[in-house]
Design an enzyme around this catalytic site. Structure first.
Site, mmCIF file in Angstrom:
data_model
loop_
_atom_site.group_PDB
_atom_site.id
_atom_site.type_symbol
_atom_site.label_atom_id
_atom_site.label_comp_id
_atom_site.label_asym_id
_atom_site.label_seq_id
_atom_site.Cartn_x
_atom_site.Cartn_y
_atom_site.Cartn_z
ATOM 1 N N HIS A 57 40.096 45.866 27.802
ATOM 2 C CA HIS A 57 39.093 46.795 28.325
ATOM 3 C C HIS A 57 39.015 47.997 27.378
ATOM 4 O O HIS A 57 40.052 48.550 27.007
ATOM 5 C CB HIS A 57 39.484 47.238 29.733
ATOM 6 C CG HIS A 57 38.463 48.139 30.350
ATOM 7 N ND1 HIS A 57 37.259 47.672 30.826
ATOM 8 C CD2 HIS A 57 38.438 49.473 30.522
ATOM 9 C CE1 HIS A 57 36.546 48.683 31.273
ATOM 10 N NE2 HIS A 57 37.237 49.793 31.103
ATOM 11 N N ARG A 89 28.787 32.194 42.575
ATOM 12 C CA ARG A 89 29.922 32.599 41.734
ATOM 13 C C ARG A 89 31.111 31.647 41.903
ATOM 14 O O ARG A 89 31.711 31.185 40.949
ATOM 15 C CB ARG A 89 30.352 34.031 42.089
ATOM 16 C CG ARG A 89 31.406 34.617 41.158
ATOM 17 C CD ARG A 89 31.777 36.025 41.558
ATOM 18 N NE ARG A 89 30.620 36.902 41.594
ATOM 19 C CZ ARG A 89 30.045 37.447 40.512
ATOM 20 N NH1 ARG A 89 30.538 37.213 39.328
ATOM 21 N NH2 ARG A 89 28.984 38.223 40.625
ATOM 22 N N ASP A 141 39.410 45.726 36.682
ATOM 23 C CA ASP A 141 40.093 46.557 35.668
ATOM 24 C C ASP A 141 41.287 47.320 36.241
ATOM 25 O O ASP A 141 41.599 48.431 35.781
ATOM 26 C CB ASP A 141 39.104 47.548 35.022
ATOM 27 C CG ASP A 141 37.958 46.842 34.307
ATOM 28 O OD1 ASP A 141 38.169 45.717 33.819
ATOM 29 O OD2 ASP A 141 36.864 47.416 34.246
ATOM 30 N N SER A 201 42.800 48.982 26.415
ATOM 31 C CA SER A 201 43.953 48.546 27.218
ATOM 32 C C SER A 201 43.898 47.034 27.401
ATOM 33 O O SER A 201 42.820 46.475 27.655
ATOM 34 C CB SER A 201 43.900 49.166 28.619
ATOM 35 O OG SER A 201 43.716 50.562 28.566
ATOM 36 N N ASN A 256 36.538 39.731 19.581
ATOM 37 C CA ASN A 256 37.938 39.697 20.035
ATOM 38 C C ASN A 256 38.479 38.268 20.055
ATOM 39 O O ASN A 256 39.641 38.032 19.705
ATOM 40 C CB ASN A 256 38.074 40.347 21.410
ATOM 41 C CG ASN A 256 38.182 41.855 21.315
ATOM 42 O OD1 ASN A 256 39.196 42.381 20.856
ATOM 43 N ND2 ASN A 256 37.127 42.548 21.700
ATOM 44 N N ASN A 293 42.963 40.619 30.124
ATOM 45 C CA ASN A 293 41.655 41.146 29.725
ATOM 46 C C ASN A 293 41.876 42.295 28.760
ATOM 47 O O ASN A 293 42.904 42.975 28.823
ATOM 48 C CB ASN A 293 40.908 41.662 30.965
ATOM 49 C CG ASN A 293 39.529 42.202 30.632
ATOM 50 O OD1 ASN A 293 38.814 41.645 29.780
ATOM 51 N ND2 ASN A 293 39.126 43.293 31.276
HETATM 52 C C1 GRF Z 1 34.791 44.629 23.787
HETATM 53 O O1 GRF Z 1 34.551 45.988 23.623
HETATM 54 C C2 GRF Z 1 35.768 44.412 24.902
HETATM 55 O O2 GRF Z 1 36.700 45.432 25.046
HETATM 56 C C3 GRF Z 1 34.883 44.388 26.121
HETATM 57 O O3 GRF Z 1 33.695 43.755 25.695
HETATM 58 C C4 GRF Z 1 33.554 43.890 24.283
HETATM 59 C C5 GRF Z 1 33.446 42.501 23.729
HETATM 60 O O4 GRF Z 1 33.243 42.447 22.350
HETATM 61 N N1 GRF Z 1 35.565 43.762 27.221
HETATM 62 P P1 GRF Z 1 33.419 41.086 21.561
HETATM 63 O O5 GRF Z 1 32.507 40.060 22.215
HETATM 64 O O6 GRF Z 1 34.842 40.688 21.619
HETATM 65 O O7 GRF Z 1 32.968 41.410 20.169
#
Ligand code: GRF
Length: 199
Positions: free
Chosen positions: A112, A68, A148, A139, A17, A110
């Site tokens: 999800h 954290r 989330d 989403s 992503n 984010n």
């Molecule tokens: C994706 O499915 C995203 O929706 C979720 O974690 C995964 C990450 O994949 N939050 P990448 O590292 O972006 O390939």
């Protein structure tokens, strides 16, 4: 157009992503954002290698052995050092502390892999299949301190096929993620520059 919004992508793994976000309209002078930093809590994350190849600055620190809140304050400092304005979580597999979220009001997005509010948390595709859902999807939402649960700004649906297993479904949803996230971030950053986003 006003200066582009400076975005950091936070990753913990393969970074597909993050790659989609950084490739989006890369050569288009009218785009609304730039990925100026890729940050990770996993020093060996594959996405960091990809980011370096693209010439994007990276920051990494293992969260292991750190509280954290302490880890998040170091992350916060790195983001501010790079003049980051918006944080895009992209497979960042770590809960953010409430203090961190409060420091970035309406500035963290984010992606999800479910049609929120359905299937928050992990293992979304298996749960969508077990629930007999007709559609899965993804989403993009604004991050609040509840997992989330922040306002959804964009969604894409994927029909669940009779032969799907979690893996085949995840692969089709991921393709949609790569389309949806850059478009949603682009629109969000544009609105931010136009003064249309309230903290
Ligand atoms: C994706 O499915 C995203 O929706 C979720 O974690 C995964 C990450 O994949 N939050 P990448 O590292 O972006 O390939």
């Amino acid at each position: 157009m006003a200066e582009r919004v400076r975005v950091a992508a936070l990753i913990s793994g393969r970074g597909s992503n993050m790659l989609a976000l950084s490739e989006h309209r890369r050569r288009d002078p009218d785009r609304a954002y730039d990925i100026v930093l890729v940050a990770s809590n996993v020093p060996e994350a594959r996405g960091l290698v990809l980011a370096k190849r693209l010439g994007i600055r990276t920051w990494t620190l293992s969260h292991k052995g750190l509280e954290r809140g302490d880890f998040d304050m170091k992350l916060d400092a790195a983001l501010r050092e790079h003049g980051v304005e918006v944080v895009a979580l992209a497979g960042y597999m770590r809960l953010l502390s409430p203090e961190f979220v409060e420091r970035w009001p309406a500035r963290i997005l984010n992606i999800h892999p479910s049609l929120l509010p359905l299937h928050k948390g992990l293992d979304t595709h298996r749960r969508a299949l077990l629930s007999g859902d007709e559609y899965a999807g993804c989403s993009v939402h604004v991050v609040t301190s509840e997992l989330d649960a922040g306002p959804v700004i964009a969604q894409a649906k994927v029909r669940i096929l009779p032969r799907d297993d979690a893996e085949s479904l995840a692969a089709r949803v991921l393709e949609e993620e790569h389309r949806l996230y850059p478009a949603a971030l682009e629109e969000y950053c544009r609105a931010l520059r136009e003064g249309g986003i309230r903290d």
